[in-house]
Each structure stands twice: as C-alpha cells, then as structure tokens.
Design a protein around this motif. Structure first.
Motif, PDB file in Angstrom:
ATOM      1  N   VAL A   9       0.845  -1.190   0.000  1.00 17.44           N
ATOM      2  CA  VAL A   9       0.000   0.000   0.000  1.00 17.44           C
ATOM      3  C   VAL A   9       0.883   1.243   0.000  1.00 17.44           C
ATOM      4  O   VAL A   9       1.694   1.434   0.912  1.00 17.44           O
ATOM      5  CB  VAL A   9      -0.932   0.015   1.240  1.00 17.44           C
ATOM      6  CG1 VAL A   9      -1.765   1.285   1.267  1.00 17.44           C
ATOM      7  CG2 VAL A   9      -1.810  -1.224   1.255  1.00 17.44           C
ATOM      8  N   GLU A  10       0.732   2.065  -1.048  1.00 17.23           N
ATOM      9  CA  GLU A  10       1.459   3.338  -1.124  1.00 17.23           C
ATOM     10  C   GLU A  10       0.845   4.314  -0.125  1.00 17.23           C
ATOM     11  O   GLU A  10      -0.371   4.317   0.069  1.00 17.23           O
ATOM     12  CB  GLU A  10       1.364   3.926  -2.534  1.00 17.23           C
ATOM     13  CG  GLU A  10       2.092   3.142  -3.592  1.00 17.23           C
ATOM     14  CD  GLU A  10       3.603   3.295  -3.525  1.00 17.23           C
ATOM     15  OE1 GLU A  10       4.094   4.275  -2.954  1.00 17.23           O
ATOM     16  OE2 GLU A  10       4.298   2.403  -4.063  1.00 17.23           O
ATOM     17  N   GLN A  11       1.676   5.150   0.504  1.00 16.88           N
ATOM     18  CA  GLN A  11       1.199   6.154   1.442  1.00 16.88           C
ATOM     19  C   GLN A  11       1.762   7.517   1.042  1.00 16.88           C
ATOM     20  O   GLN A  11       2.903   7.605   0.610  1.00 16.88           O
ATOM     21  CB  GLN A  11       1.627   5.815   2.875  1.00 16.88           C
ATOM     22  CG  GLN A  11       1.091   4.487   3.366  1.00 16.88           C
ATOM     23  CD  GLN A  11       1.414   4.270   4.824  1.00 16.88           C
ATOM     24  OE1 GLN A  11       0.566   4.438   5.657  1.00 16.88           O
ATOM     25  NE2 GLN A  11       2.657   3.910   5.119  1.00 16.88           N
ATOM     26  N   ILE A  12       0.983   8.538   1.214  1.00 21.20           N
ATOM     27  CA  ILE A  12       1.420   9.890   0.881  1.00 21.20           C
ATOM     28  C   ILE A  12       2.256  10.438   2.033  1.00 21.20           C
ATOM     29  O   ILE A  12       1.825  10.429   3.185  1.00 21.20           O
ATOM     30  CB  ILE A  12       0.208  10.809   0.614  1.00 21.20           C
ATOM     31  CG1 ILE A  12      -0.572  10.275  -0.594  1.00 21.20           C
ATOM     32  CG2 ILE A  12       0.655  12.244   0.379  1.00 21.20           C
ATOM     33  CD1 ILE A  12      -1.895  10.952  -0.834  1.00 21.20           C
ATOM     34  N   GLY A  13       3.465  10.901   1.696  1.00 18.10           N
ATOM     35  CA  GLY A  13       4.348  11.498   2.701  1.00 18.10           C
ATOM     36  C   GLY A  13       5.037  10.514   3.620  1.00 18.10           C
ATOM     37  O   GLY A  13       5.751  10.894   4.542  1.00 18.10           O
ATOM     38  N   GLY A  58       5.769   3.324   1.786  1.00 12.92           N
ATOM     39  CA  GLY A  58       4.692   2.365   1.604  1.00 12.92           C
ATOM     40  C   GLY A  58       4.741   1.296   2.682  1.00 12.92           C
ATOM     41  O   GLY A  58       5.722   1.158   3.405  1.00 12.92           O
ATOM     42  N   LYS A  59       3.652   0.544   2.805  1.00  8.96           N
ATOM     43  CA  LYS A  59       3.609  -0.515   3.819  1.00  8.96           C
ATOM     44  C   LYS A  59       2.986  -1.771   3.239  1.00  8.96           C
ATOM     45  O   LYS A  59       2.242  -1.724   2.254  1.00  8.96           O
ATOM     46  CB  LYS A  59       2.832  -0.053   5.048  1.00  8.96           C
ATOM     47  CG  LYS A  59       1.352   0.185   4.806  1.00  8.96           C
ATOM     48  CD  LYS A  59       0.665   0.635   6.077  1.00  8.96           C
ATOM     49  CE  LYS A  59      -0.824   0.881   5.822  1.00  8.96           C
ATOM     50  NZ  LYS A  59      -1.513   1.297   7.034  1.00  8.96           N
ATOM     51  N   LYS A  60       3.314  -2.878   3.857  1.00  8.89           N
ATOM     52  CA  LYS A  60       2.730  -4.161   3.493  1.00  8.89           C
ATOM     53  C   LYS A  60       1.565  -4.422   4.447  1.00  8.89           C
ATOM     54  O   LYS A  60       1.728  -4.356   5.665  1.00  8.89           O
ATOM     55  CB  LYS A  60       3.748  -5.286   3.634  1.00  8.89           C
ATOM     56  CG  LYS A  60       4.903  -5.210   2.665  1.00  8.89           C
ATOM     57  CD  LYS A  60       5.882  -6.353   2.924  1.00  8.89           C
ATOM     58  CE  LYS A  60       7.056  -6.300   1.964  1.00  8.89           C
ATOM     59  NZ  LYS A  60       8.016  -7.400   2.236  1.00  8.89           N
ATOM     60  N   VAL A  61       0.403  -4.730   3.893  1.00 10.33           N
ATOM     61  CA  VAL A  61      -0.757  -5.108   4.694  1.00 10.33           C
ATOM     62  C   VAL A  61      -0.962  -6.605   4.483  1.00 10.33           C
ATOM     63  O   VAL A  61      -1.211  -7.065   3.365  1.00 10.33           O
ATOM     64  CB  VAL A  61      -2.011  -4.304   4.291  1.00 10.33           C
ATOM     65  CG1 VAL A  61      -3.230  -4.784   5.082  1.00 10.33           C
ATOM     66  CG2 VAL A  61      -1.783  -2.811   4.511  1.00 10.33           C
ATOM     67  N   PHE A  62      -0.830  -7.351   5.580  1.00 11.84           N
ATOM     68  CA  PHE A  62      -0.864  -8.812   5.517  1.00 11.84           C
ATOM     69  C   PHE A  62      -2.271  -9.353   5.742  1.00 11.84           C
ATOM     70  O   PHE A  62      -3.047  -8.798   6.515  1.00 11.84           O
ATOM     71  CB  PHE A  62       0.080  -9.391   6.571  1.00 11.84           C
ATOM     72  CG  PHE A  62       1.523  -9.094   6.300  1.00 11.84           C
ATOM     73  CD1 PHE A  62       2.293  -9.959   5.540  1.00 11.84           C
ATOM     74  CD2 PHE A  62       2.111  -7.929   6.784  1.00 11.84           C
ATOM     75  CE1 PHE A  62       3.626  -9.678   5.280  1.00 11.84           C
ATOM     76  CE2 PHE A  62       3.442  -7.638   6.537  1.00 11.84           C
ATOM     77  CZ  PHE A  62       4.197  -8.516   5.774  1.00 11.84           C
ATOM     78  N   SER A  63      -2.556 -10.470   5.071  1.00 12.91           N
ATOM     79  CA  SER A  63      -3.822 -11.192   5.230  1.00 12.91           C
ATOM     80  C   SER A  63      -3.517 -12.671   5.370  1.00 12.91           C
ATOM     81  O   SER A  63      -2.547 -13.174   4.807  1.00 12.91           O
ATOM     82  CB  SER A  63      -4.716 -10.999   4.001  1.00 12.91           C
ATOM     83  OG  SER A  63      -5.000  -9.647   3.784  1.00 12.91           O
ATOM     84  N   ILE A  64      -4.374 -13.359   6.089  1.00 16.18           N
ATOM     85  CA  ILE A  64      -4.214 -14.802   6.258  1.00 16.18           C
ATOM     86  C   ILE A  64      -4.718 -15.515   4.997  1.00 16.18           C
ATOM     87  O   ILE A  64      -5.669 -15.067   4.363  1.00 16.18           O
ATOM     88  CB  ILE A  64      -4.958 -15.276   7.529  1.00 16.18           C
ATOM     89  CG1 ILE A  64      -4.584 -16.712   7.895  1.00 16.18           C
ATOM     90  CG2 ILE A  64      -6.455 -15.099   7.395  1.00 16.18           C
ATOM     91  CD1 ILE A  64      -5.080 -17.152   9.273  1.00 16.18           C
ATOM     92  N   THR A  65      -4.072 -16.597   4.623  1.00 24.61           N
ATOM     93  CA  THR A  65      -4.491 -17.396   3.469  1.00 24.61           C
ATOM     94  C   THR A  65      -5.355 -18.558   3.951  1.00 24.61           C
ATOM     95  O   THR A  65      -5.482 -18.801   5.157  1.00 24.61           O
ATOM     96  CB  THR A  65      -3.270 -17.975   2.723  1.00 24.61           C
ATOM     97  OG1 THR A  65      -2.569 -18.859   3.631  1.00 24.61           O
ATOM     98  CG2 THR A  65      -2.344 -16.879   2.225  1.00 24.61           C
TER      99      THR A  65
END
Length: 194
Positions: free
Chosen positions: A55-59, A62-69
């Motif tokens: 996920v790109e962030q302004i200023g 960016g960060k990784k947003v994790f989800s369970i499979t």
C-alpha cells in the motif's frame, strides 16, 4: 511454527493489518517487538500462511498489509484445539523484586511506584479500547462466535490482572515502609468489576 506465529495468524484472521499494527494488536496476546514480527512475517509468507498487499502512502514509505491465506486458516484451526503448554512468565521487574533486599528503601519504593505508573497508564488506555468494543458490540450482540469476542475477553483479562498487580504493588510499598521489624499482613486479592 512458534506461538508468536499463531498469535499473528489469529490477529490476521480478524482483519488484515501491517506489521506495525500487529505489535499493537498482539499486546494482550503475546507481546512482541517489530524485530521479532517482521522476520516471522517473511517466513510465514514464504510458507504460504499469509500474503501481503503493498500500500502506497502519501508522505510516508509504503507498507505491506498482511492477510491470512486458506492454508493459514487451516493451520490456525488445527492449532487452536490443541492443549496449550504451560505459560512462561519473563518479567524483569519480578527479578528486581526478588532481589529488592539489595537496595535501599527509596530505590525499592521508586521501582514499585514506577511499575504502578506504567500499569495505570496501560489500564487507562486499555479501558478506552474496551469501552469502544462494548459500544460496537451493543448493536451486534457480543457472543463467542464474533471475531471480536476473543479480543474483548483478553483485553478485559489483562486489565483485571494489571489492576490486581497494582494492588500487589501497593501492598509491597506498605511492606517497604513498615520495614522488617513489624509483622506483615498478606494481601487479600479479589477480582473486581471494571
């Protein structure tokens, strides 16, 4: 996989989040530092237990947003029904209390008062979260099949434990003030309503 990995799967099964958010969510489950969580997230992703979306962030970076499979859910489902191991308590404060006889009264009191201060801050912060959870659940009804149920009962448990530790710390402070020449009354602890 270690217990922290299962704690991460449990948190991600509730909702996707970043590694930074996981540190906060895991506070009442299995406290961990960023340095523990990020390498484990990478290993779990490599094993197919979770995935991430960048996920790109302004200023900000960016960060990784994790989800369970699905594999992660299956792993968690199998693990959750197993009998847990005995709890391990590692608390530097308790070691210091065990060795408190090596210091003077003022330092002993400061150690205990600092602990009380930290616990009171945690209780206050957690109570705000508990009230928010209760308000959110008023319309839905809180039951044990809700994803929020486990979080609610663990936050409540942690607060009860911290309040009881504050009581214990106050008892210790009284002992330190009385010194060893007097008799000591053992504390009487009770579970109280929040």
């Amino acid at each position: 996989m270690n217990t922290l990995g299962y704690a991460i799967l449990s948190a991600l099964d509730r909702k996707p989040c970043s590694g930074y958010q996981l540190v906060d969510y895991l506070e009442v489950l299995w406290p961990a530092k960023h340095s523990q969580i990020y390498p484990l997230l990478t290993k779990m992703e490599q094993k197919g237990l979770l995935v991430y979306k960048y996920v790109e962030q302004i200023g900000r970076p960016g960060k990784k947003v994790f989800s369970i499979t699905d594999t992660g859910k299956e792993t968690l489902d199998k693990w959750v029904v197993e009998s847990p191991t005995d709890p391990i308590i590692r608390d530097e404060f308790l070691i210091k209390m065990y060795s408190v006889w090596l210091t003077d009264e003022d330092n002993a009191k400061k150690l205990v008062q600092d602990r009380i201060s930290i616990l009171e801050q945690k209780v206050t912060s957690r109570e705000k979260k508990i009230v928010k959870m209760e308000k959110e659940q008023e319309s839905k009804g809180l039951d044990n099949v809700s994803k929020d149920f486990g979080r609610y009962i663990l936050y409540s448990r942690r607060n009860l434990l911290d309040k009881e530790e504050i009581s214990w710390c106050n008892w210790v402070l009284n002992l330190v003030k009385k010194k060893t020449s007097e008799t000591f009354d053992r504390p009487s602890f009770h579970l109280s309503e929040k």
